[in-house]
Design a protein around this motif. Structure first.
Motif, PDB file in Angstrom:
ATOM      1  N   HIS A 161       0.849  -1.139  -0.064  1.00  0.00           N
ATOM      2  CA  HIS A 161       0.076   0.160  -0.060  1.00  0.00           C
ATOM      3  C   HIS A 161       0.818   1.192   0.007  1.00  0.00           C
ATOM      4  O   HIS A 161       0.470   2.465   0.485  1.00  0.00           O
ATOM      5  CB  HIS A 161      -1.043   0.064   1.320  1.00  0.00           C
ATOM      6  CG  HIS A 161      -1.950  -1.154   1.065  1.00  0.00           C
ATOM      7  ND1 HIS A 161      -3.002  -1.138   0.240  1.00  0.00           N
ATOM      8  CD2 HIS A 161      -1.981  -2.270   1.646  1.00  0.00           C
ATOM      9  CE1 HIS A 161      -3.842  -2.400   0.282  1.00  0.00           C
ATOM     10  NE2 HIS A 161      -2.942  -3.180   1.065  1.00  0.00           N
ATOM     11  N   CYS A 171      -7.610   1.618  -4.862  1.00  0.00           N
ATOM     12  CA  CYS A 171      -7.046   0.201  -4.046  1.00  0.00           C
ATOM     13  C   CYS A 171      -8.482   0.059  -3.216  1.00  0.00           C
ATOM     14  O   CYS A 171      -9.108   0.717  -2.806  1.00  0.00           O
ATOM     15  CB  CYS A 171      -6.041   0.553  -3.399  1.00  0.00           C
ATOM     16  SG  CYS A 171      -5.272  -0.847  -2.501  1.00  0.00           S
ATOM     17  N   CYS A 173      -8.104  -0.584  -0.268  1.00  0.00           N
ATOM     18  CA  CYS A 173      -7.718   0.247   1.006  1.00  0.00           C
ATOM     19  C   CYS A 173      -8.567   1.319   0.938  1.00  0.00           C
ATOM     20  O   CYS A 173      -8.270   2.152   2.156  1.00  0.00           O
ATOM     21  CB  CYS A 173      -6.285   0.154   1.258  1.00  0.00           C
ATOM     22  SG  CYS A 173      -5.319   1.420   0.445  1.00  0.00           S
ATOM     23  N   CYS A 178      -1.744   2.560  -5.140  1.00  0.00           N
ATOM     24  CA  CYS A 178      -0.756   1.561  -4.134  1.00  0.00           C
ATOM     25  C   CYS A 178      -0.139   0.621  -5.182  1.00  0.00           C
ATOM     26  O   CYS A 178      -0.709   0.299  -6.330  1.00  0.00           O
ATOM     27  CB  CYS A 178      -1.792   0.997  -3.312  1.00  0.00           C
ATOM     28  SG  CYS A 178      -2.568   1.760  -2.019  1.00  0.00           S
TER      29      CYS A 178
HETATM   30 ZN   LIG Z   1      -3.770   0.099  -1.078  1.00  0.00          ZN
END
Ligand SMILES: [Zn+2]
Length: 313
Positions: A161, A171, A173, A178
């Protein structure tokens, strides 16, 4: 004395009884059934551990510690989040020790795999190494002086990340750009599908029969190996971002070795040679020695061995 290593995945719980020098003496596994609450999963992990221990011919007096690799992070004996399992704020240490009251060590699965390689795999000969798992995502494991390092807040090895491209691909996340959006098997599949649509004459189209759902990282790699230009372009982009990520790791940590594992690493020498060729473009002071790049050796066993070795002094 022996150790228990638990590899907790979204599909299976694999448990091994492991010797002091990192050899699996006995192992067994069971489905995780991740759709359940965390409590029965923890209960199952303890029950499988106890039966593995006794089937291997040992009892609790022989057990020094239990280690666990999880697809998430662990801070102060709790797992704040473990996305694949849908876990949030699970007090893993307290809950597990109600069943088996031995020291419990929990760490991220990529860190655990990196530790396994550092104990009995490709990085056994060095003190400082960084493991990158190139699978559905990109995981990282930092091993310094033969010990896992996860930073001051438990997230120091989330190398997948690191932002590699400002305002890049979204991403899982919640951030953009990332490393894992460009250097995972998932990234290769995404780029493969895009290229297949743009180049219906390419091997990418032939090998998938034009069906995007059949695209795999292996298809992209096989087509690139066979000299297909659309696939080769994707592979080169993949290698560029992976090498940029590796360069950032080298700039910060200067390890002796970078170890590549996970599904994409099965491309073997084709991947390794490409990274070794690309990486020097980004290295600062490239006339000085810098980390060698190698392939992981342990495969699926790394999860159990590394988890068990978390508890070794
Ligand atoms: Zn990420």
């Amino acid at each position: 004395m022996v150790y228990i290593g638990i590899d907790l995945g979204a599909t299976n719980i694999a448990v091994g009884v492991v010797s002091e020098d990192g050899k699996i003496l006995y192992q067994k596994e069971a489905p995780t059934k991740a759709e359940r609450q965390w409590q029965p999963v923890v209960r199952d992990m303890a029950a499988i551990s106890m039966s593995a221990l006794s089937e291997a011919g040992y009892d609790l007096d022989d057990l020094k510690a239990v280690g666990m690799g999880v697809p998430g992070i662990c801070v102060d004996g709790a797992i704040p989040f473990c996305t694949n399992l849908g876990w949030h704020d699970v007090p893993i240490e307290r809950a597990f020790r109600e069943y088996i009251d031995k020291p419990l060590f929990v760490d991220n699965d990529a860190t655990v795999a990196g530790l396994a390689e550092a104990v009995s795999g490709v990085s056994a000969s060095v003190s400082n190494s960084v493991f990158l798992t190139l699978g559905t995502g990109v995981g990282g494991g930092i091993i310094l002086n033969k010990k896992p390092y996860s930073g001051s807040h438990g997230v120091g090895s989330e190398l997948g990340h690191m932002t590699i491209l400002a305002d890049g691909e979204m991403c899982t996340c919640g951030k953009r750009g990332c490393l894992e959006r460009y250097a995972s098997a998932t990234a290769m599949i995404r780029m493969g599908i895009e290229a297949m649509r743009e180049h219906p004459q390419s091997e990418l189209f032939t090998l998938t029969e034009g069906d995007p759902s059949r695209m795999t990282a292996k298809i992209v790699i096989d087509a690139a190996k066979a000299g297909d230009s659309a696939a080769r372009e994707i592979f080169d982009i993949y290698i560029k971002y992976l090498s940029l990520g590796i360069n950032t790791v080298i700039s910060f940590i200067d390890p002796e070795m970078i170890v590549l594992g996970g599904g994409v690493s099965r491309a073997g020498a084709f991947l390794l040679d490409a990274v070794r060729n690309e990486l020097p473009k980004y290295i600062f002071f490239r006339t000085m020695p810098y980390a060698s790049v190698e392939l992981a050796r342990l495969g699926n066993e790394a999860g159990i061995i590394g988890a068990a070795m978390l508890g070794r002094d």
